[in-house]
Design an enzyme around this catalytic site. Structure first.
Site, PDB file in Angstrom:
ATOM      1  N   ARG A 110       0.655  -1.254   0.039  1.00 14.90           N
ATOM      2  CA  ARG A 110       0.015   0.139   0.078  1.00 14.90           C
ATOM      3  C   ARG A 110       0.888   1.300   0.039  1.00 14.90           C
ATOM      4  NH1 ARG A 110      -2.979   0.999   4.657  1.00 14.90           N
ATOM      5  NH2 ARG A 110      -4.224   2.643   3.337  1.00 14.90           N
ATOM      6  N   LYS A 114       3.021  -6.738  12.723  1.00 10.84           N
ATOM      7  CA  LYS A 114       2.459  -7.084  11.172  1.00 10.84           C
ATOM      8  C   LYS A 114       2.757  -8.624  10.863  1.00 10.84           C
ATOM      9  CE  LYS A 114       1.998  -5.244   6.721  1.00 10.84           C
ATOM     10  NZ  LYS A 114       1.713  -4.152   5.816  1.00 10.84           N
ATOM     11  N   ARG A 151      -1.989   5.516  13.186  1.00 13.39           N
ATOM     12  CA  ARG A 151      -0.948   5.190  14.098  1.00 13.39           C
ATOM     13  C   ARG A 151      -1.414   5.262  15.564  1.00 13.39           C
ATOM     14  NH1 ARG A 151       4.012   6.551  11.169  1.00 13.39           N
ATOM     15  NH2 ARG A 151       3.778   5.737   9.306  1.00 13.39           N
TER      16      ARG A 151
HETATM   17  C1  BTN Z   1       0.870  -3.680   2.386  1.00  9.22           C
HETATM   18  O1  BTN Z   1       0.617  -4.138   3.552  1.00  9.22           O
HETATM   19  O2  BTN Z   1       1.330  -2.780   2.197  1.00  9.22           O
HETATM   20  C2  BTN Z   1       0.205  -4.473   1.336  1.00  9.22           C
HETATM   21  C3  BTN Z   1       1.122  -5.556   0.757  1.00  9.22           C
HETATM   22  C4  BTN Z   1       0.514  -6.736  -0.235  1.00  9.22           C
HETATM   23  C5  BTN Z   1       1.384  -7.724  -0.794  1.00  9.22           C
HETATM   24  C6  BTN Z   1       1.087  -8.569  -1.758  1.00  9.22           C
HETATM   25  S1  BTN Z   1       1.983 -10.089  -1.902  1.00  9.22           S
HETATM   26  C7  BTN Z   1       0.893 -10.471  -3.155  1.00  9.22           C
HETATM   27  C8  BTN Z   1       0.269  -9.150  -3.825  1.00  9.22           C
HETATM   28  N1  BTN Z   1       1.391  -8.845  -4.979  1.00  9.22           N
HETATM   29  C9  BTN Z   1       1.765  -7.820  -4.800  1.00  9.22           C
HETATM   30  O3  BTN Z   1       2.637  -7.128  -5.444  1.00  9.22           O
HETATM   31  N2  BTN Z   1       1.433  -7.209  -3.721  1.00  9.22           N
HETATM   32  C10 BTN Z   1       0.404  -8.195  -2.897  1.00  9.22           C
END
Ligand code: BTN
Length: 267
Positions: free
Chosen positions: A65, A130, A265
């Site tokens: 994100r 996390k 946060r």
């Molecule tokens: C976050 O926490 O910022 C979101 C992370 C999301 C990661 C997953 S891994 C599978 C899918 N492919 C990606 O490139 N991102 C999501």
């Protein structure tokens, strides 16, 4: 240096874990790709009534994100995406990313992980750290949202050199469960939960799942700050409303924060 040994994804084991639900999914497993979200966005799967799922043992350009990267090391995380189509002529259902977080949380709980909590809008925490992240991206056609690509990354075993920047730290499944399940069983369990919850969500909307989300709200009644492009907002976390918007109790009343490019946060 020899790469660390890890268990690769196995479509047969995923299908066995899905049992009677296996036919509901069109699953593809790759040893490596740039990003499973990017692949599904750039090559939309044909519509055949099944939920398309793309999983990769390793991503070379995983995305998170807010423009961040989802880092990759051999065997470090389960990474996969699925395409979920909206009802024809419908709008984007409110609360989708929260429902996905809830499905991951329930799958982890079913495997025996204790202390699973959700951080709005959709980080999955274990005892405050996390464990999993979710990236939901919309697919539009003719100016109308048609589907969502839902990407999920769950930390399995982070290497000691992993320096993942997160305000309260990160954890992995190996630290939460001993012995931890392999990636294929975990994927089958998460897909099972997603199937059930997304069906309920499509039929009844977020109100049907709001209470289950609130029970796992990591910041319930705690002082928090919302950081976004427009500045910050401080208040006490008063849960989420029927659209999945975050409710903040502030000195001037209740404020509603819609999921977007914001970060939550502890104050
Ligand atoms: C976050 O926490 O910022 C979101 C992370 C999301 C990661 C997953 S891994 C599978 C899918 N492919 C990606 O490139 N991102 C999501």
């Amino acid at each position: 240096m020899k790469p660390a040994e890890y268990e690769a994804l196995d479509a047969g084991v995923v299908a066995a874990a899905l049992g009677g639900l296996a036919g509901a999914f069109a699953l593809e497993v790759l040893p490596e790709c740039d990003s499973t979200n990017t692949r599904l966005l750039e090559n939309p799967p044909p519509e055949d009534g099944r939920i398309a799922v793309l999983a990769a043992d390793r991503q070379t350009a995983g995305r998170g994100r807010r423009g961040r990267a989802w880092q990759s090391w051999p065997g470090a995380s389960l990474t996969f995406s699925l395409q979920w189509r909206f009802a024809p002529a419908g709008s984007v259902p409110a609360g989708l990313s929260l429902v996905v977080g809830l499905a991951v949380a329930r799958a982890l709980e079913g495997l025996g992980v204790e202390g699973v909590q959700l951080k709005w809008p959709n980080d999955v925490l274990v005892h405050g750290r996390k464990l999993a992240g979710i990236l939901v991206e919309l697919v539009s056609a003719r100016g109308r949202p048609e589907a969502a690509v839902i990407g999920i990354g769950i930390n399995l075993r982070l290497p000691p050199e992993a320096a993942v920047d997160y305000p309260t730290g990160v954890t992995d499944l190996a630290a939460c469960l001993g012995p931890a399940p392999g990636p294929s069983l975990l994927l089958g369990r998460v897909l099972t939960q997603l199937h059930g919850l997304l069906e309920l969500f499509a039929a009844a909307g977020f109100p049907a799942l709001r209470e289950a989300w609130q029970q796992r709200n990591a910041f319930a009644d705690l002082p928090v700050r919302i950081l976004g492009e427009g500045g910050q907002l401080a208040g006490t976390c008063a849960g989420v409303d029927e659209d999945g918007a975050l409710l903040l109790r502030t000195p001037t009343g209740l404020s509603r924060v819609l999921s977007g490019d914001v970060s939550l946060r502890l104050a």
